[in-house]
Structure formats: C-alpha cells, structure tokens
Design an enzyme around this catalytic site. Sequence first.
Site, PDB file in Angstrom:
ATOM      1  N   ASP A 200       0.285  -1.094  -4.568  1.00  0.00           N
ATOM      2  CA  ASP A 200       0.487   0.288  -4.155  1.00  0.00           C
ATOM      3  C   ASP A 200       0.473   1.240  -5.355  1.00  0.00           C
ATOM      4  O   ASP A 200       0.967   0.902  -6.426  1.00  0.00           O
ATOM      5  CB  ASP A 200       1.867   0.359  -3.467  1.00  0.00           C
ATOM      6  CG  ASP A 200       2.154   1.706  -2.857  1.00  0.00           C
ATOM      7  OD1 ASP A 200       1.524   2.009  -1.831  1.00  0.00           O
ATOM      8  OD2 ASP A 200       2.991   2.449  -3.399  1.00  0.00           O
ATOM      9  N   GLU A 242      -4.742   0.056  -4.725  1.00  0.00           N
ATOM     10  CA  GLU A 242      -4.668   1.293  -3.961  1.00  0.00           C
ATOM     11  C   GLU A 242      -4.678   2.436  -4.960  1.00  0.00           C
ATOM     12  O   GLU A 242      -3.664   2.757  -5.568  1.00  0.00           O
ATOM     13  CB  GLU A 242      -3.395   1.368  -3.115  1.00  0.00           C
ATOM     14  CG  GLU A 242      -3.475   2.512  -2.119  1.00  0.00           C
ATOM     15  CD  GLU A 242      -2.314   3.507  -2.148  1.00  0.00           C
ATOM     16  OE1 GLU A 242      -2.372   4.472  -1.382  1.00  0.00           O
ATOM     17  OE2 GLU A 242      -1.383   3.347  -2.940  1.00  0.00           O
TER      18      GLU A 242
HETATM   19  C1  NOJ Z   1       1.089   4.539  -0.763  1.00  0.00           C
HETATM   20  C2  NOJ Z   1       1.432   4.015   0.596  1.00  0.00           C
HETATM   21  O1  NOJ Z   1       0.243   3.660   1.278  1.00  0.00           O
HETATM   22  C3  NOJ Z   1       2.192   5.099   1.335  1.00  0.00           C
HETATM   23  O2  NOJ Z   1       2.450   4.723   2.649  1.00  0.00           O
HETATM   24  C4  NOJ Z   1       3.460   5.403   0.580  1.00  0.00           C
HETATM   25  O3  NOJ Z   1       4.142   6.475   1.202  1.00  0.00           O
HETATM   26  C5  NOJ Z   1       3.159   5.779  -0.874  1.00  0.00           C
HETATM   27  N1  NOJ Z   1       2.301   4.810  -1.489  1.00  0.00           N
HETATM   28  C6  NOJ Z   1       4.437   5.883  -1.689  1.00  0.00           C
HETATM   29  O4  NOJ Z   1       5.026   4.631  -1.796  1.00  0.00           O
END
Ligand code: NOJ
Length: 540
Positions: A200, A242
Amino acid sequence: MKKQWYKDAVYYEVNVKAFQDSNDDGIGDFPGLTSRLDYLADLGVGCLWLMPMYPSPLKDGGYDISDYRDIHPDLGTLDDFKKFLAEAHARGIKVITDLVMNHTSDTHFWFQEALKGIDNPYHDYYVWSDNDKKYAGTRIIFIDTETSNWTFADSVGQYYWHRFFSHQPDLNYDNPKVQEEMLDIVRYWLDMGIDGFRVDAIPYLFEREGTSNENLPETHAFIKRIRKVMDAEYPQAMLLAEANQEPEALLDFFGDGDEFHMAYHFPLMPRMFMALKKKDVSPVIEVLNKTPAIPEGCQWMMFLRNHDELTLEIVSTEEQEYMLKTYAPENRMKSNLGIRRRLMPLLDGNQRANQMMNAMLFAMPGAPIIYYGDEIGMGENIHLNDRDGVRTPMQWDAGKNGGFSNAAAHNLILPVIGDPLYCPACVNVAHQEAVASSLLNFLKKLIQVRKGLKAFAYGTIEILDTGNVRVLAFVRRTADSVVICVFNVSAEAQWCLLSLSSYAGKKMRECFSGAGFPSVDGGSYTVMMEGYGWYYLETE
Ligand code: NOJ
Ligand code: CA
C-alpha cells in the site's frame, strides 16, 4: 518466454469483512471466505488479494493497522487464516495480502509509546516536527477530510506527519529499526506461506525537504532491500506496488527488475472509461503509447475498479472535469479526486458494455484483476460514508441478507444494497450461475479463454490503425502466437479495415466463440462488429 505464475494469473480482490459471514455476527470472516473458495476456484481465479485483515480500529477499512502480526478478531483467528491459506493452495489459488508499510493506526503500540515522550524509544518510529511548515511542497491526498499533513500531539508538544488520515501516522523509514521491523513482518507472513504482498501507498515512505516527498531515491533503495530478502529467502513470492503515479514514475518502481514484480497500471484505468463515454478510443491509445517497456520478469496489474474511489489524481484537469460530469452526476458520487461508484452502475447497468470493457481489460498487456462483486455486476450505495458504498456485502442469493449472513440486518458490517435494480433479489451469484447469458458466466468463460492465450500474459503489444475512432485494435504476440484484438467502444455497429499484410494467407479463429473467421487474403482485413462488439482473432 519464462513462465511466472504472477504474470499469468487472473486476480480477485476480496474484502473479507464483506464476503461471507460464518458465525452470524454480521461480519465476514476467514471461515466464511474458506467456504466460498470453491466458488472462486470455479470462477477460475488464480490469485486472491486480501484487503488488510489485521487488528485495526477500522477507521480506514483496515488500512489503519494496530498489529501487523495477527488477524482482526472479527475475521477469525490466525489458525482460521492458516486453514484458509491451506484450502486456497489446495485449489491452486495463490494469496497475497495487503501490506501497509507507510503508516500505522494511531492505536498501534509503537505510536502509543511514541506519544509518551520524545525520549521514548518508539518516538523515532514516526516523523515529527516542532512546526507544521516542514515539507511544504507535499500534496494532501485525502482532501475531503484533511487540511494538513501534520497533526499536533499535545503529549509531546510536536506535530506528526501523515500522508492520509490524521489517525494514520507515517512511519519514519530513516530509522533503521523501522526498516528492520518491516522486514521482519514481511518474513513473518511469507514464512506462514502467503504468496506475496500488495504494498500500500509505496511512493510515500521517505521525506526530504524541497521535494514532493513521493518516489524518492531512498524509498527505491528500501524497496530493493525488501526485494533482495524476498529473492534470497522466498523466490516464488510476488510484490505488487500500489503507486498512483504517471507512467514514468511507475516504471521506476520496477527498478532494473529488482524492485516490484508488478504495479497497478493507474494511468490506463480512467482512460478506458473516458474512451467509452466519448466513443473515441484515442485516450486509450495515447496512454498505451506512453506506457514504457518494463523489465523482464515484471508485469502490469490491469484493473477497472477496486475498493477505493475511481481515482482521477493523474488525469488533466480537463479530463477530470469530463469524468466527473459524465460518471459522477450526483455530488455524493464524488470522493476526494475521484468517483466512489461500482463498475456496473458506472456503465448504466449495460451488460454488453461491461463485457466489452472486461474483454478489453483482459487483453491488455498485464494481468487483470476483478473486484469482488463486479463479476455479478453489483451496485453501490452512495449514501454510505467515505468509500463504504462500494464495499457492501457480497450477494450470494436472493435470501436473507443476500446469503451473506444470518445476522439481523441492523447488525451487518454494512447494509446490503437495497436499490431495486441492484438488490440481491435481482443481482446474486445463484441466479447468475443458473442463467447461461449472465455476466458471471461470461466472466468465467473470459477467464478460461485468457488462460489459453499466452500472448495476453507474455506477449508484446502493437496498436493497429483502424481508421475509425470508435474502434481499438491491437496485436498481442509471442514467438509462437498472434492474437489480434478489436473492440467497438460505441453502442452502434461499426466496422474497420485492418492492414494485416504480415499475416497474409493466415487462417483466423475467433477465440471467444471458437468460430472460424475469413482468412487474411492480401493485406487488408475487414472487421464488422455490433454495438460494443469485440473479437480476439488468433491466426492459425
Ligand atoms: C490506499 C488504500 O487503497 C486506501 O484504501 C487507503 O485509504 C489508503 N491507502 C491509506 O491507507
Ligand atoms: Ca462473522
């Protein structure tokens, strides 16, 4: 052509909390997910991505982790997780989990200790400043809720840094102990047998004054460090990035094949929606032309939707306005810089458009991922908070709570979709399994067809001139296979003339139907399609 499981697989994103409840408390859990593995195997899914399943106050869907080494008690126990993993593997399904490296919950032990004073050994696990002026060049991501990336902590008289919600303090990767902790966490889950991580918010690990604080060289150096450990100790495991960034910045996350194995292709996604609405494939061609070649062993992850808003962070202001005007006509559909809606309602419930968009996605140079529920065309609830409207319970049948749970409706983690067009009485797995022409059966077949077309997972892409803005055509090719893909993004019948002189004399077979098509005589080939029609044409 070296075969790699992660290049080939069709992926499926699961929100465990909303998938299947096994103990009637209204919350989906691992025993529930395990009981639905046969469904996922039958669908043809090769790898599951689990949204965060760790202990968490759940103020950000679990992306606010309070303990990296356990399972949220509502979702089951570590043993339940291990059993699930073994059962998934027994069906040939890989499992990757979400690893939120950038930040923790403010309830995490480290942060609670850090708040005790600047001399506390954990204080330096986070990023602090005496004022809120530092790193002024950094954008705010959650613009709907946050006005600064700094929040004041009374107990220490300092501000802490956070790129997301103020309850999600960023970890300090300049502290070698934080790096070690994260490597230990990586080992902990890989030792348990998982097949990799969706990492993430990866661009934001390090901060340096005078920069945007995204994609810094220090961040790349740390990723290389993780990858080195993985290559040495867990060579089968995969790392997925991501990073909501432009193509060039994304390329850096593959390094020289020594950082991430995969990265989401964020730039493509909104352009596919734009092409559909505009009935003009130019935005897709433009982004494909801008997509750089990636190192051997790397792969793009192609997606249409996920658990977040349909993000518009990396399109121009003009494109952003167009997308919001056409896909988010109601204010409540907007969220931060994006659109919090599900795939089927975004496409006005048009199954043919949905099938064409998926067919296009599956043929793109990468591996496709399906967001849970989108395989049956689930709807959204824009009246729920934040992004909850696209995270509602999976709809298994027309019975109580859509077959998700036996709990009383008011005890469910989120309400089941009530919209008469999308409620479980109309949209559910059992019904779609029984109807041959359903979206679910279409996707099942699409997955099977893709598995037979190695050019989709491993091949090159060459865009063809169609002379028709409504029609996209490209060739996917490996040394021993050629698939010519053609898509009509409009609701009206279209035709195009493709110049296929390199394939003159070849026989053609349309792969989805298995039908023989006219051979390529001479250099040009006429393709006719109904509205939202498409073909995968394999030369023989
Ligand atoms: C990316 C995640 O996909 C999202 O759902 C989240 O709110 C943010 N990162 C912060 O953790
Ligand atoms: Ca439960």
